[in-house]
Structure formats: structure tokens, C-alpha cells
Design a protein around this motif. Structure first.
Motif, PDB file in Angstrom:
ATOM      1  N   VAL A  14       6.474   1.654   8.132  1.00 21.27           N
ATOM      2  CA  VAL A  14       6.301   2.515   6.967  1.00 21.27           C
ATOM      3  C   VAL A  14       7.690   2.942   6.482  1.00 21.27           C
ATOM      4  O   VAL A  14       8.536   3.340   7.271  1.00 21.27           O
ATOM      5  N   ALA A  15       7.905   2.825   5.173  1.00 21.17           N
ATOM      6  CA  ALA A  15       9.163   3.258   4.561  1.00 21.17           C
ATOM      7  C   ALA A  15       8.817   4.356   3.545  1.00 21.17           C
ATOM      8  O   ALA A  15       7.676   4.468   3.106  1.00 21.17           O
ATOM      9  N   SER A  16       9.816   5.134   3.178  1.00 20.16           N
ATOM     10  CA  SER A  16       9.546   6.188   2.205  1.00 20.16           C
ATOM     11  C   SER A  16      10.631   6.215   1.128  1.00 20.16           C
ATOM     12  O   SER A  16      11.748   5.732   1.330  1.00 20.16           O
ATOM     13  N   PHE A  17      10.253   6.781   0.001  1.00 20.60           N
ATOM     14  CA  PHE A  17      11.212   7.032  -1.072  1.00 20.60           C
ATOM     15  C   PHE A  17      10.749   8.276  -1.811  1.00 20.60           C
ATOM     16  O   PHE A  17       9.609   8.717  -1.674  1.00 20.60           O
ATOM     17  N   GLU A  18      11.645   8.854  -2.573  1.00 23.56           N
ATOM     18  CA  GLU A  18      11.323  10.058  -3.344  1.00 23.56           C
ATOM     19  C   GLU A  18      12.077  10.035  -4.643  1.00 23.56           C
ATOM     20  O   GLU A  18      13.306   9.855  -4.653  1.00 23.56           O
ATOM     21  N   LEU A  19      11.356  10.179  -5.733  1.00 24.22           N
ATOM     22  CA  LEU A  19      11.998  10.277  -7.028  1.00 24.22           C
ATOM     23  C   LEU A  19      12.540  11.686  -7.204  1.00 24.22           C
ATOM     24  O   LEU A  19      11.903  12.643  -6.759  1.00 24.22           O
ATOM     25  N   ILE A  25       0.854  -1.185   0.000  1.00 23.37           N
ATOM     26  CA  ILE A  25       0.000   0.000   0.000  1.00 23.37           C
ATOM     27  C   ILE A  25       0.890   1.235   0.000  1.00 23.37           C
ATOM     28  O   ILE A  25       2.033   1.183   0.461  1.00 23.37           O
ATOM     29  N   GLY A  26       0.371   2.326  -0.528  1.00 24.88           N
ATOM     30  CA  GLY A  26       1.153   3.552  -0.613  1.00 24.88           C
ATOM     31  C   GLY A  26       0.310   4.764  -0.270  1.00 24.88           C
ATOM     32  O   GLY A  26      -0.920   4.734  -0.341  1.00 24.88           O
ATOM     33  N   SER A  27       0.991   5.840   0.128  1.00 23.14           N
ATOM     34  CA  SER A  27       0.316   7.072   0.509  1.00 23.14           C
ATOM     35  C   SER A  27       1.270   8.248   0.346  1.00 23.14           C
ATOM     36  O   SER A  27       2.492   8.068   0.312  1.00 23.14           O
ATOM     37  N   LEU A  28       0.714   9.437   0.287  1.00 22.46           N
ATOM     38  CA  LEU A  28       1.527  10.655   0.293  1.00 22.46           C
ATOM     39  C   LEU A  28       1.672  11.187   1.717  1.00 22.46           C
ATOM     40  O   LEU A  28       2.279  12.232   1.934  1.00 22.46           O
ATOM     41  N   SER A  29       1.127  10.459   2.696  1.00 23.56           N
ATOM     42  CA  SER A  29       1.238  10.824   4.109  1.00 23.56           C
ATOM     43  C   SER A  29       1.739   9.624   4.899  1.00 23.56           C
ATOM     44  O   SER A  29       1.364   8.486   4.616  1.00 23.56           O
ATOM     45  N   ARG A  30       2.564   9.870   5.903  1.00 20.25           N
ATOM     46  CA  ARG A  30       3.078   8.768   6.705  1.00 20.25           C
ATOM     47  C   ARG A  30       2.162   8.407   7.874  1.00 20.25           C
ATOM     48  O   ARG A  30       2.446   7.513   8.652  1.00 20.25           O
ATOM     49  N   ASP A  31       1.020   9.089   8.012  1.00 18.29           N
ATOM     50  CA  ASP A  31       0.090   8.816   9.110  1.00 18.29           C
ATOM     51  C   ASP A  31      -0.447   7.394   9.022  1.00 18.29           C
ATOM     52  O   ASP A  31      -0.749   6.898   7.934  1.00 18.29           O
TER      53      ASP A  31
END
Length: 135
Positions: free
Chosen positions: A123-128, A56-62
Motif C-alpha cells: 500500500v502506498a499513499s499520497f496527499e494533495l 484500488i484506492g481507500s481513505l484507510s490503509r487497513d
């Protein structure tokens, strides 16, 4: 009812056992995010048996606890992929970089369903990189 609510409800129905049973905490799954040939690959694994895996993915880490006994899940998520995971390779989904916003943090989480129950990764994050920065 939003689609993600239906997925959460379906996973709850599948993983629900008799009410008299104490909840069993399954081993937490693993999440790996990598760039492969113009795609972002997200894989969920860490189990020694076949499992149902989801990313699953989101633009918020909540995160939210949708129901008592379920692990915390990204609050405003979209389902990126669902499938069967295997002990030797897990479950992986590949997303073309062109389908993702550049320069914006994207948060991902893996969710697995095994015999002991539903579990989730941290939750993990990445940014292009944005086109203006070039990389």
C-alpha cells in the motif's frame, strides 16, 4: 453485495486452479504514483508478460485477507481502474486532482492477475495539498 466484493470474487474465479495444485506466488508488482499536468497518475507494472492490472484506492490503509490464498487488499477500497498491462509500460490510470479530496491521505494499491495468479503491491499513499496550505 458491494461492487468490490464482486470484483474480488470474479478475480478469484479467474485465478482459481485445480484444488490439488499448491499455490504459486507470482512476483510482486510495482506501483508508481506521480503528478502529471493536474492529474495523479498511478501505474502498476513489473511483469514480463501481458497482465490484467487494477488500481484500488481507500481513505484507510487497513488491509484484509478476503479469501485464503489471496494477497492482502485494501479493506474499504474503491476500484479506480482496471485494464490490460504490458511488459514495456504496465497499466496506468490518470485521475484529475479535482476529483480527489485535498489535505487527506489517500491510499492506493496495485493488483495484477497473471498466469501464476493474483498479486498485489504494498500500500502506498499520497496527499494533495489543501488549499489553505497552498502546496
Amino acid at each position: 453485495m458491494p461492487a468490490y466484493s464482486l470484483i474480488v470474487a470474479a478475480l478469484c474465479a479467474v485465478s482459481a486452479g485445480p484444488l490439488s495444485m499448491a499455490p504459486v506466488e507470482p512476483d510482486p508488482p510495482t506501483l508508481v504514483i506521480s503528478n502529471v499536468a493536474g492529474n495523479v497518475e498511478v501505474s502498476v507494472g513489473g511483469h514480463d508478460q501481458i497482465f490484467i492490472g487494477a488500481v484500488i484506492g481507500s481513505l484507510s490503509r487497513d488491509v484484509s485477507h478476503y479469501l485464503t490464498g489471496l494477497p492482502p487488499l485494501l479493506s474499504n477500497h474503491v476500484v479506480i481502474g482496471v485494464g490490460i498491462g504490458y511488459p514495456d509500460g504496465g497499466y496506468a490510470v490518470s485521475i484529475p486532482e479535482s476529483a480527489l479530496p485535498a489535505g487527506v491521505p489517500i491510499y492506493a494499491q496495485g493488483v495484477t492477475l497473471t498466469e501464476p495468479g493474483l498479486s498485489s503491491t504494498d500500500v502506498a499513499s499520497f496527499e494533495l495539498p489543501s488549499p489553505s496550505t497552498g502546496g
